[in-house]
Write a protein that holds these residues in place. Structure first.
Motif, PDB file in Angstrom:
ATOM      1  N   UNK A  92       0.813  -1.175   0.034  1.00  0.00           N
ATOM      2  CA  UNK A  92       0.011  -0.142   0.079  1.00  0.00           C
ATOM      3  C   UNK A  92       0.702   1.177   0.038  1.00  0.00           C
ATOM      4  N   UNK A  93       2.184   1.318  -0.219  1.00  0.00           N
ATOM      5  CA  UNK A  93       2.991   2.421  -0.538  1.00  0.00           C
ATOM      6  C   UNK A  93       3.222   2.790  -1.803  1.00  0.00           C
ATOM      7  N   UNK A  94       3.726   3.958  -2.306  1.00  0.00           N
ATOM      8  CA  UNK A  94       3.817   4.629  -3.464  1.00  0.00           C
ATOM      9  C   UNK A  94       5.086   3.809  -3.989  1.00  0.00           C
ATOM     10  N   UNK A  95       5.223   3.912  -5.537  1.00  0.00           N
ATOM     11  CA  UNK A  95       6.251   3.512  -6.187  1.00  0.00           C
ATOM     12  C   UNK A  95       6.295   2.377  -7.104  1.00  0.00           C
ATOM     13  N   UNK A  96       5.184   1.774  -6.840  1.00  0.00           N
ATOM     14  CA  UNK A  96       4.803   0.437  -7.544  1.00  0.00           C
ATOM     15  C   UNK A  96       5.043   0.654  -9.308  1.00  0.00           C
ATOM     16  N   UNK A  97       5.843  -0.424  -9.514  1.00  0.00           N
ATOM     17  CA  UNK A  97       6.075  -0.086 -11.290  1.00  0.00           C
ATOM     18  C   UNK A  97       5.845  -1.465 -12.000  1.00  0.00           C
ATOM     19  N   UNK A  98       5.338  -2.529 -11.227  1.00  0.00           N
ATOM     20  CA  UNK A  98       5.126  -3.795 -12.190  1.00  0.00           C
ATOM     21  C   UNK A  98       3.653  -4.007 -12.210  1.00  0.00           C
ATOM     22  N   UNK A  99       3.052  -3.963 -13.506  1.00  0.00           N
ATOM     23  CA  UNK A  99       1.582  -4.285 -13.605  1.00  0.00           C
ATOM     24  C   UNK A  99       1.472  -5.585 -14.182  1.00  0.00           C
ATOM     25  N   UNK A 100       0.127  -5.999 -13.752  1.00  0.00           N
ATOM     26  CA  UNK A 100      -0.264  -7.373 -14.374  1.00  0.00           C
ATOM     27  C   UNK A 100      -0.542  -7.257 -15.932  1.00  0.00           C
ATOM     28  N   UNK A 101       0.085  -8.227 -16.683  1.00  0.00           N
ATOM     29  CA  UNK A 101       0.114  -8.154 -18.109  1.00  0.00           C
ATOM     30  C   UNK A 101      -1.327  -8.201 -18.607  1.00  0.00           C
ATOM     31  N   UNK A 102      -2.395  -8.721 -17.940  1.00  0.00           N
ATOM     32  CA  UNK A 102      -3.983  -8.857 -18.167  1.00  0.00           C
ATOM     33  C   UNK A 102      -4.506  -7.507 -18.136  1.00  0.00           C
ATOM     34  N   UNK A 103      -4.858  -7.016 -19.313  1.00  0.00           N
ATOM     35  CA  UNK A 103      -5.481  -5.451 -19.442  1.00  0.00           C
ATOM     36  C   UNK A 103      -6.471  -5.282 -18.434  1.00  0.00           C
ATOM     37  N   UNK A 104      -7.317  -6.120 -18.166  1.00  0.00           N
ATOM     38  CA  UNK A 104      -8.224  -5.865 -17.348  1.00  0.00           C
ATOM     39  C   UNK A 104      -7.919  -5.789 -15.846  1.00  0.00           C
ATOM     40  N   UNK A 105      -6.909  -6.444 -15.599  1.00  0.00           N
ATOM     41  CA  UNK A 105      -6.339  -6.622 -14.279  1.00  0.00           C
ATOM     42  C   UNK A 105      -5.601  -5.275 -13.834  1.00  0.00           C
TER      43      UNK A 105
END
Length: 700
Positions: A92-105
């Motif tokens: 829950x902290x700022x700085x996240x840079x990796x997202x799930x490759x599924x576009x709806x996620x």
């Protein structure tokens, strides 16, 4: 005082921030789990390599030596600013840079948080990441009675045999299970060239599956290969006198040729003595320590030749290359009538005293029991000629069927009674090891049935022998366009289906593919089990089958017709040039090397009356390059008519006219004529080699 304390706190905070990764804010430094941690002194920040690879908004736009492995510094800073606006799904902290490759996620995480939340990143092309809900999984496709392993095959600690994020398995053998962290550390250590399953040794399928399941495999050599002087201790030999009383004034570690040279035990190599200290003769080289003598009951034969009687494989572990021949000095005599090479070979392997390590001594006889010309039947050339004939006649024997160059095994009951499949396997192994040509005529289906390469791939209809009765029946079933037509074809071929165990009711056209696959498997594997097994047993001669099983992809071109055509470059690289010692002769020989290479090029493009195969046969007696290479390596020297100091202005033309090349097939040696022009050189080479080919054609 307060200003001083504030400066100290700012300094500590600055240094701490510099130690942490600018993207994931984590200070961990484990290259196997986070990648290499790179510290940029000029820009006052550090970053993990894996954080860069998996970040959704930064790409390698530079060369490998620019920025951080191709990631430009400005791009990294831009990604840090982008990530600062995004909240991690985990912490829950700022700085996240990796997202799930599924576009709806919409889940985004820091890299360490992603590991805790079971995110999987596939380290290929675009480096996609998947959350736990969308990540790839493994399935267990084995029989119910298959016993699942209870320990990790890498660390050997206990493991719960349930496939999950933390527990992975090998896709080929299904018996090798391991912890995710264990296999990741193994991949980091072994690198791309040595990373494979610890049990079945599979590499290709294993690496593909591990990349799919989020294991990073660095494209480099193994870590133990990169370490400087990693194997230096293997080059050290034991050098200590262990006699009860050492009479050497220089000490027990002194060794100098003569009376005080340390002689090591010829059996264990871990004990030594000075010759003088053990009252040995000055020329003694074989000595055994008291422990080894007691272990061998004092038998002198074991002490004198510790390796006598051992059989070993004659093929290289990684690829077929020339190597010093360890074949026995004894020879097996083979008498061959011109068209009966296969009968002579079968007679050889069926002898009660047959030993495959013995060298072959071949003698050809004509129909009137007259020995063939000695030029063709001298030593090594005769053996090569016999092995070429033998390979041709094996291909046309009753145990194989199908088109030339793509043979499958044929089922022959008489061949089974005579155990001909085993004998043919032994002869194929002998041909490979004793310098014969590559086999080259196995079909891809037969190679897959014998060696399971490609691994675990079902056979298809294309692998079956064309134009046989079974193949035509399977083709009819595969060509059915409707359920009615499929049932009609099955009814017409019910006897074949009954024998194959496939005479079952079908309810839809979709069952056609499974039916065809079962019929192909029955035709090529089930009904051929005994011939296949006996051929494998024969190929075990001299360890050939075991070597192919270890490296099936390397040997594929030896058994199947996938060899590259001979070129001038390939043939030219085989020969080592031996110039004369005298400078005057070297000056004459240097242009001949250019003539030789130019002639090879003309032979390759068809601008000569001879071919590259003719030249190879003239020099070595072999129609094509043997599977184990040429032994000894081919060499070239030069043939002079007169010494340079004896030449006159009028002598050049007379010796140019009748100087021809000579060959010594027993030693693979070629003598090139020293001529004044390329035209004369080409003419003499073509006349001599054409004459040889005319006398001894390959099909005779």
């Amino acid at each position: 005082m307060r200003k001083k304390l504030r400066r100290l706190r700012d300094t500590e905070k600055s240094s701490k921030g510099e130690e942490c990764c600018a993207l994931c804010k984590c200070s961990d430094d484990d290259p196997a789990l986070f990648g290499e941690k790179v510290k940029l002194e000029e820009h006052n920040f550090s970053v993990h390599y894996f954080c860069l690879l998996t970040s959704s908004g930064v790409y390698q736009r530079g060369e490998e030596n620019e920025g951080v492995f191709g990631f430009l510094v400005d791009d990294i800073k831009q990604e840090v600013r982008r990530a600062a606006r995004m909240t991690c799904y985990g912490c829950k902290k700022k700085g996240a840079c990796i997202g799930c490759n599924v576009s709806s996620c919409r889940r985004v995480v820091h890299f360490p948080c992603g590991r805790k939340l079971m995110f999987i990143t596939q380290y290929n092309k675009i480096f996609p990441s998947y959350c736990q809900d969308h990540s790839p999984t493994q399935s267990l496709c084995v029989d119910s009675d298959f016993s699942l392993p209870q320990s990790c095959s890498i660390c050997l600690d206990s493991i719960e045999p349930v496939l999950s994020y933390s527990v992975l398995k090998c896709p080929s053998c299904h018996a090798s299970w391991f912890h995710r962290d264990c296999v990741q550390h193994q991949a980091h250590s072994a690198g791309l060239f040595f990373f494979r399953c610890t049990l079945c040794n599979n590499k290709e399928n294993f690496q593909q599956e591990m990349v799919r399941m989020g294991i990073y495999i660095p494209e480099r050599d193994a870590s133990w290969e990169l370490e400087a002087n990693a194997y230096s201790e293997l080059l050290e030999v034991y050098n200590h006198c262990d006699s009860v009383t050492c009479v050497c004034n220089e000490g027990r570690t002194y060794s100098k040729k003569g009376w005080f040279e340390v002689i090591r035990c010829c059996l264990c190599g871990s004990r030594g003595t000075h010759r003088k200290c053990s009252n040995l003769k000055l020329d003694t080289t074989d000595w055994a320590c008291i422990d080894c003598i007691n272990a061998t009951d004092g038998k002198a034969s074991l002490v004198a030749s510790p390796q006598s009687g051992q059989k070993r494989s004659l093929l290289s572990k990684r690829h077929l290359t020339p190597m010093p021949s360890p074949l026995d000095c004894k020879s097996a005599q083979v008498e061959v009538h011109r068209d009966q090479a296969l009968l002579a070979g079968l007679d050889l392997v069926r002898r009660t005293d047959f030993d495959p390590t013995h060298s072959l001594s071949v003698r050809f006889k004509g129909e009137q029991h007259l020995t063939l010309p000695s030029t063709h039947c001298a030593g090594d050339a005769t053996r090569k000629y016999f092995l070429n004939l033998l390979m041709q006649q094996i291909q046309n024997s009753v145990v194989f069927e199908g088109p030339i160059g793509s043979k499958n095994l044929a089922l022959d009951t008489q061949a089974l009674r005579e155990d001909l499949y085993f004998d043919i396997g032994s002869l194929l192994a002998l041909c490979l090891v004793h310098g014969g040509p590559p086999i080259g005529f196995f079909s891809h289906g037969l190679y897959q049935c014998l060696f399971n390469y490609p691994a675990n791939c079902p056979l298809s209809l294309n692998h079956m022998t064309p134009e046989t009765h079974f193949t035509q029946q399977v083709h009819q079933i595969a060509a059915a366009k409707s359920l009615y037509e499929l049932k009609k074809v099955m009814k017409a071929n019910w006897e074949f289906l009954e024998v194959a165990g496939c005479n079952r009711p079908v309810t839809s056209l979709d069952e056609r593919e499974a039916l065809v696959e079962d019929l192909v498997s029955f035709t090529m594997i089930t009904r051929m089990q005994l011939p296949l097994q006996r051929l494998r047993d024969g190929l075990r001669t001299l360890g050939v089958f075991d070597q192919v099983q270890l490296f099936p992809s390397v040997f594929f071109g030896v058994y199947c017709d996938a060899r590259e055509a001979m070129t001038a470059e390939i043939l030219g690289r085989l020969f080592a040039i031996n110039f004369s010692e005298q400078q005057e002769m070297q000056n004459l020989e240097t242009p001949i090397v250019s003539f030789w290479r130019h002639l090879l090029l003309e032979c390759e493009v068809g601008r000569s009356s001879i071919s590259l195969q003719d030249i190879l046969c003239f020099v070595t007696g072999a129609e094509e390059l043997p599977a184990v290479g040429l032994r000894p390596p081919p060499t070239i020297s030069f043939l002079h008519h007169v010494k340079p100091e004896e030449q006159t202005e009028n002598s050049v033309e007379c010796w140019d006219d009748w100087l021809f090349p000579q060959s010594k097939p027993a030693t693979n040696h070629l003598l090139l004529p020293v001529t004044s022009t390329y035209k004369v050189f080409k003419s003499s080479m073509e006349q001599a080699i054409s004459h040889h080919v005319h006398l001894f054609p390959s099909g005779s």
